[in-house]
Design a protein around this motif. Structure first.
Motif, PDB file in Angstrom:
ATOM      1  N   ASP A  88       0.842  -0.992  -0.103  1.00 40.97           N
ATOM      2  CA  ASP A  88      -0.035   0.087   0.009  1.00 40.97           C
ATOM      3  C   ASP A  88       0.950   1.220   0.134  1.00 40.97           C
ATOM      4  OD1 ASP A  88      -2.384  -1.443  -0.178  1.00 40.97           O
ATOM      5  OD2 ASP A  88      -2.894  -1.415   2.183  1.00 40.97           O
ATOM      6  N   ALA A  89       1.962   1.094   0.865  1.00 42.97           N
ATOM      7  CA  ALA A  89       2.975   2.519   0.971  1.00 42.97           C
ATOM      8  C   ALA A  89       3.272   2.470  -0.472  1.00 42.97           C
ATOM      9  CB  ALA A  89       4.098   2.142   1.836  1.00 42.97           C
ATOM     10  N   TYR A  90       3.678   1.404  -1.303  1.00 42.60           N
ATOM     11  CA  TYR A  90       4.455   1.634  -2.680  1.00 42.60           C
ATOM     12  C   TYR A  90       3.315   2.028  -3.582  1.00 42.60           C
ATOM     13  CZ  TYR A  90       6.732  -0.061  -7.163  1.00 42.60           C
ATOM     14  OH  TYR A  90       7.042  -0.127  -8.343  1.00 42.60           O
ATOM     15  N   LEU A  91       2.187   1.779  -3.626  1.00 42.33           N
ATOM     16  CA  LEU A  91       1.159   2.149  -4.498  1.00 42.33           C
ATOM     17  C   LEU A  91       0.755   3.700  -4.051  1.00 42.33           C
ATOM     18  CD1 LEU A  91      -1.395  -0.901  -4.385  1.00 42.33           C
ATOM     19  CD2 LEU A  91      -0.098  -0.195  -6.449  1.00 42.33           C
ATOM     20  N   ALA A  95       1.402   6.877  -6.556  1.00 43.63           N
ATOM     21  CA  ALA A  95       0.126   7.771  -6.963  1.00 43.63           C
ATOM     22  C   ALA A  95       0.157   9.031  -6.811  1.00 43.63           C
ATOM     23  CB  ALA A  95      -1.179   7.117  -5.983  1.00 43.63           C
ATOM     24  N   THR A  96       1.501   9.448  -5.904  1.00 52.13           N
ATOM     25  CA  THR A  96       1.797  10.829  -5.611  1.00 52.13           C
ATOM     26  C   THR A  96       2.824  11.404  -6.807  1.00 52.13           C
ATOM     27  OG1 THR A  96       3.553  10.351  -4.327  1.00 52.13           O
ATOM     28  CG2 THR A  96       1.689  10.667  -3.196  1.00 52.13           C
ATOM     29  N   LYS A  98       4.505  12.321 -10.633  1.00 54.00           N
ATOM     30  CA  LYS A  98       3.669  12.969 -11.789  1.00 54.00           C
ATOM     31  C   LYS A  98       3.141  11.938 -12.791  1.00 54.00           C
ATOM     32  CE  LYS A  98       4.949  16.734 -14.609  1.00 54.00           C
ATOM     33  NZ  LYS A  98       6.164  17.466 -15.373  1.00 54.00           N
ATOM     34  N   TRP A  99       4.112  10.938 -13.248  1.00 53.24           N
ATOM     35  CA  TRP A  99       3.683  10.308 -14.596  1.00 53.24           C
ATOM     36  C   TRP A  99       2.604   9.081 -13.913  1.00 53.24           C
ATOM     37  CZ3 TRP A  99       4.139  13.238 -18.211  1.00 53.24           C
ATOM     38  CH2 TRP A  99       5.099  13.918 -18.206  1.00 53.24           C
ATOM     39  N   THR A 100       2.655   8.922 -12.444  1.00 52.96           N
ATOM     40  CA  THR A 100       1.438   7.739 -12.429  1.00 52.96           C
ATOM     41  C   THR A 100       0.649   8.053 -11.331  1.00 52.96           C
ATOM     42  OG1 THR A 100       3.321   7.025 -10.651  1.00 52.96           O
ATOM     43  CG2 THR A 100       3.068   5.815 -12.451  1.00 52.96           C
ATOM     44  N   SER A 101       0.445   9.624 -11.314  1.00 52.71           N
ATOM     45  CA  SER A 101      -0.444  10.187 -10.121  1.00 52.71           C
ATOM     46  C   SER A 101      -1.642   9.533 -10.272  1.00 52.71           C
ATOM     47  CB  SER A 101      -0.255  11.522 -10.377  1.00 52.71           C
ATOM     48  OG  SER A 101      -1.248  12.085 -11.171  1.00 52.71           O
ATOM     49  N   SER A 102      -2.519   9.319  -9.095  1.00 54.56           N
ATOM     50  CA  SER A 102      -3.880   8.947  -9.006  1.00 54.56           C
ATOM     51  C   SER A 102      -4.329   9.138  -7.771  1.00 54.56           C
ATOM     52  CB  SER A 102      -4.000   7.428  -9.249  1.00 54.56           C
ATOM     53  OG  SER A 102      -5.181   6.939  -9.036  1.00 54.56           O
ATOM     54  N   ASN A 103      -5.491  10.130  -7.812  1.00 56.37           N
ATOM     55  CA  ASN A 103      -6.058  10.509  -6.783  1.00 56.37           C
ATOM     56  C   ASN A 103      -6.901   9.256  -6.282  1.00 56.37           C
ATOM     57  OD1 ASN A 103      -5.131  13.125  -6.593  1.00 56.37           O
ATOM     58  ND2 ASN A 103      -6.753  14.116  -7.813  1.00 56.37           N
ATOM     59  N   GLN A 104      -7.390   8.637  -7.298  1.00 55.36           N
ATOM     60  CA  GLN A 104      -8.274   7.680  -6.705  1.00 55.36           C
ATOM     61  C   GLN A 104      -7.598   6.472  -6.165  1.00 55.36           C
ATOM     62  OE1 GLN A 104     -10.587   5.470 -10.037  1.00 55.36           O
ATOM     63  NE2 GLN A 104     -10.279   3.535  -8.901  1.00 55.36           N
ATOM     64  N   VAL A 105      -6.358   6.198  -6.411  1.00 59.60           N
ATOM     65  CA  VAL A 105      -5.662   5.267  -5.798  1.00 59.60           C
ATOM     66  C   VAL A 105      -5.360   5.592  -4.316  1.00 59.60           C
ATOM     67  CG1 VAL A 105      -3.611   4.058  -5.485  1.00 59.60           C
ATOM     68  CG2 VAL A 105      -4.606   4.213  -7.705  1.00 59.60           C
ATOM     69  N   LEU A 106      -4.990   6.666  -4.152  1.00 59.85           N
ATOM     70  CA  LEU A 106      -4.930   7.282  -2.810  1.00 59.85           C
ATOM     71  C   LEU A 106      -6.272   7.309  -1.910  1.00 59.85           C
ATOM     72  CD1 LEU A 106      -2.704  10.511  -3.727  1.00 59.85           C
ATOM     73  CD2 LEU A 106      -1.809   8.630  -2.390  1.00 59.85           C
ATOM     74  N   GLU A 135       2.477  14.007   4.008  1.00 59.43           N
ATOM     75  CA  GLU A 135       3.299  15.040   3.494  1.00 59.43           C
ATOM     76  C   GLU A 135       3.641  15.072   1.952  1.00 59.43           C
ATOM     77  OE1 GLU A 135       7.051  14.176   5.148  1.00 59.43           O
ATOM     78  OE2 GLU A 135       8.040  16.069   4.266  1.00 59.43           O
ATOM     79  N   ASP A 136       3.657  13.900   1.299  1.00 62.54           N
ATOM     80  CA  ASP A 136       3.620  13.884  -0.055  1.00 62.54           C
ATOM     81  C   ASP A 136       2.342  14.119  -0.700  1.00 62.54           C
ATOM     82  OD1 ASP A 136       6.097  13.064  -0.075  1.00 62.54           O
ATOM     83  OD2 ASP A 136       6.161  11.332  -0.489  1.00 62.54           O
ATOM     84  N   VAL A 137       1.260  13.668  -0.197  1.00 63.48           N
ATOM     85  CA  VAL A 137      -0.173  13.932  -0.661  1.00 63.48           C
ATOM     86  C   VAL A 137      -0.344  15.183  -0.865  1.00 63.48           C
ATOM     87  CG1 VAL A 137      -2.524  13.492  -0.575  1.00 63.48           C
ATOM     88  CG2 VAL A 137      -0.920  11.479  -0.169  1.00 63.48           C
ATOM     89  N   ALA A 138      -0.022  16.013   0.404  1.00 62.84           N
ATOM     90  CA  ALA A 138      -0.343  17.512   0.409  1.00 62.84           C
ATOM     91  C   ALA A 138       0.549  18.255  -0.682  1.00 62.84           C
ATOM     92  CB  ALA A 138      -0.066  18.034   1.612  1.00 62.84           C
ATOM     93  N   TYR A 139       1.768  17.604  -0.870  1.00 62.87           N
ATOM     94  CA  TYR A 139       2.672  18.341  -1.736  1.00 62.87           C
ATOM     95  C   TYR A 139       2.338  18.322  -3.017  1.00 62.87           C
ATOM     96  CZ  TYR A 139       7.418  20.257  -3.125  1.00 62.87           C
ATOM     97  OH  TYR A 139       8.474  20.845  -3.873  1.00 62.87           O
ATOM     98  N   HIS A 140       1.953  17.134  -3.536  1.00 64.86           N
ATOM     99  CA  HIS A 140       1.630  16.928  -4.764  1.00 64.86           C
ATOM    100  C   HIS A 140       0.272  17.092  -5.431  1.00 64.86           C
ATOM    101  CE1 HIS A 140       5.662  15.279  -5.508  1.00 64.86           C
ATOM    102  NE2 HIS A 140       5.819  14.526  -4.652  1.00 64.86           N
TER     103      HIS A 140
END
Lengths: 319, 319
Positions: A88-91, A95-96, A98-106, A135-140
């Motif tokens: 889950d941490a990897y996914l 998801a944060t 650039k090229w694999t970003s996904s709000n849905q996965v988060l 931290e990463d979610v807020a940043y990205h």
């Protein structure tokens, strides 16, 4: 209800490690052997295999798998081999990016894992990425999606099954008013959805239906096609009934022009030890075709075999 | 550095339990005996005392203390006797209640405990109050203070000491710009302060001083007297240097017209096993008087004795 099939008499970790090592010898890996071992061991056993493999050969199993396997099959085996919280941490990290970003996965990770599991994911995220997930979610992320996603990944919901019905009625009223005036990202909507326990959110959704005659999600659908509203709908679906949500992800992944292998891999590897049997039932009910057959039709080679093995239906391909 | 003084040879838990039971016999409790035992045992030992007390007498020690003791002394002994995570959960819950509400206490708990300790507090909150801490904070606060407090109590900061100096420079610039234009509650300010690791926040504060020639907190002070800005200042102080922050709380609590017993009790019971010795040094440096003497002067009776015992200076009263 899991779909993972572990043999009645599981070989010792040492035996599995030796067989896996053999599978990597010579030109090309023996993919069938890899599937026959890894896809039939539970998380604790897979973890023990990783440890013993490293002790015996001085090289991480994940590294070897990465080197020997390719493409979708590689991704499926790697994700599956990881511990659930590491996976889950990897996914989430992916998801944060650039090229694999996904709000849905988060959102999916934040809303469908148990509160305790989510804490383990956040610990694993620290260990691996030296930052926190929020931290990463807020940043990205930004704007309304950030306003929803950061509290979703940060929350540690009360896990009890108690629900306060008076509170549910009051908060159903707030939600109805805000949705009515299209204030979808209002602070109160965010507060209710991101902090209340799952039992309380469900009580509020039930109260909404009782009081206003239809589902809250129906009141959101078709109101706006922006990303935030879709994310909010997904959030509510995940909190209310994760099996139905996952069925939909699989259905969309299968019916998409050019199968969405990443979605299939993600759902199957993350749910095989949890509730994939229930998701399969949902799939059959909704599509009148068994999930195994749909997957067998849309996938090929060892990638397909791996997914089918995790679905507990190794033989679907041959029928 | 703790101030708690545990005797070289600690009596057995059973002995302590019997002595405490004796202290409750007859008219009025033997407060000196209660202090001599509880104020000189570490958290694990106090916890064992609670367990054994219940086994022996079928009544919770906390219940008995509540019945036998009164006023500020009761509060000090009760808070001290609780496990650290239970105590923080209790204080946080109190801080969300109407008559005892305190944004400062919530911020203090969220920012001065280690990330791992904060997770334990959140678990203890679940257990005791059947809700999550962020749920109650979000429900009972509003506006800008809510926007800061909810992420503060929800965050699980990365605990490592690494800092990214390029990032620190970039984020110091953002903070400088936002503070310059009085956008104190801007999303980016909240993001940086609530999600970055303490090491990273400190690197950013150092970079701010290097680049702009003065402390960030100085740029906030005097800019506005609203609650949010004071809370933001406190947050930064707690993240940057908790000892100085606690020294200030004690100083204000002592110098206040009518001593603030709650503040003294809170700081001393929560820090006695952590860093109260450093806070004492800070206090002496800043006030040219020893904290023990200031406390001895401002408090009386068993309440004063209890605080002094926790400060490791039982005899201050007599000097």
């Amino acid at each position: 209800m899991a779909t993972l099939k572990v043999p009645a008499c599981v070989p010792s970790v040492q035996e599995d490690v030796e067989q896996l090592h053999k599978a990597f010898e010579g030109w090309g890996a023996n993919e069938d052997m890899i599937i026959s071992i890894l896809a039939h061991r539970d998380a604790a056993h897979r973890n023990a295999i990783r440890e013993v493999y490293y002790e015996c050969y001085g090289e991480g199993l994940l590294k070897v798998l990465e080197k020997e396997l390719h493409s979708d099959f590689e991704r499926a085996v790697l994700l599956w081999t990881l511990e659930p919280c590491e996976r889950d941490a990897y996914l989430a990290n992916e998801a944060t990016k650039k090229w694999t970003s996904s709000n849905q996965v988060l959102m999916e990770i934040a809303c469908t894992r148990s509160p305790q599991q989510l804490i383990l994911v956040r610990e694993a995220y620290h260990d691996r990425f030296k930052r926190s997930i929020e931290e990463d979610v807020a940043y990205h992320t930004k704007g309304d999606c950030r306003k929803l996603l950061v509290p979703l990944v940060s929350t540690y919901r009360y896990p009890g099954i108690e629900a306060d019905l008076m509170l549910a009625k009051a908060e159903a009223k707030i939600l109805h008013k805000k949705i009515g005036s299209a204030e979808f990202c209002d602070d109160e909507v965010i507060r209710i959805i991101t902090t209340r326990s799952k039992a309380q959110v469900n009580a509020t959704l039930n109260m909404y239906r009782n009081e206003y005659g239809h589902e809250l999600v129906k009141d959101l659908e078709g109101r706006s096609d922006d990303d935030f509203v879709s994310l909010l709908i997904g959030t509510i679906e995940c909190l209310a009934c994760p099996e139905k949500y996952f069925e939909k992800v699989l259905r969309n992944g299968i019916h998409k022009l050019g199968t969405d292998e990443w979605a299939l891999t993600r759902v199957i590897t993350t749910r095989a030890e949890i509730d994939l049997a229930i998701i399969k039932d949902e799939y059959l009910r909704r599509n009148s075709v068994m999930l195994e057959y749909a997957i067998a039709k849309e996938t090929s080679g060892h990638f397909g075999k791996m997914l089918l093995a995790l679905l507990g239906h190794e033989e679907a391909k041959k029928n």
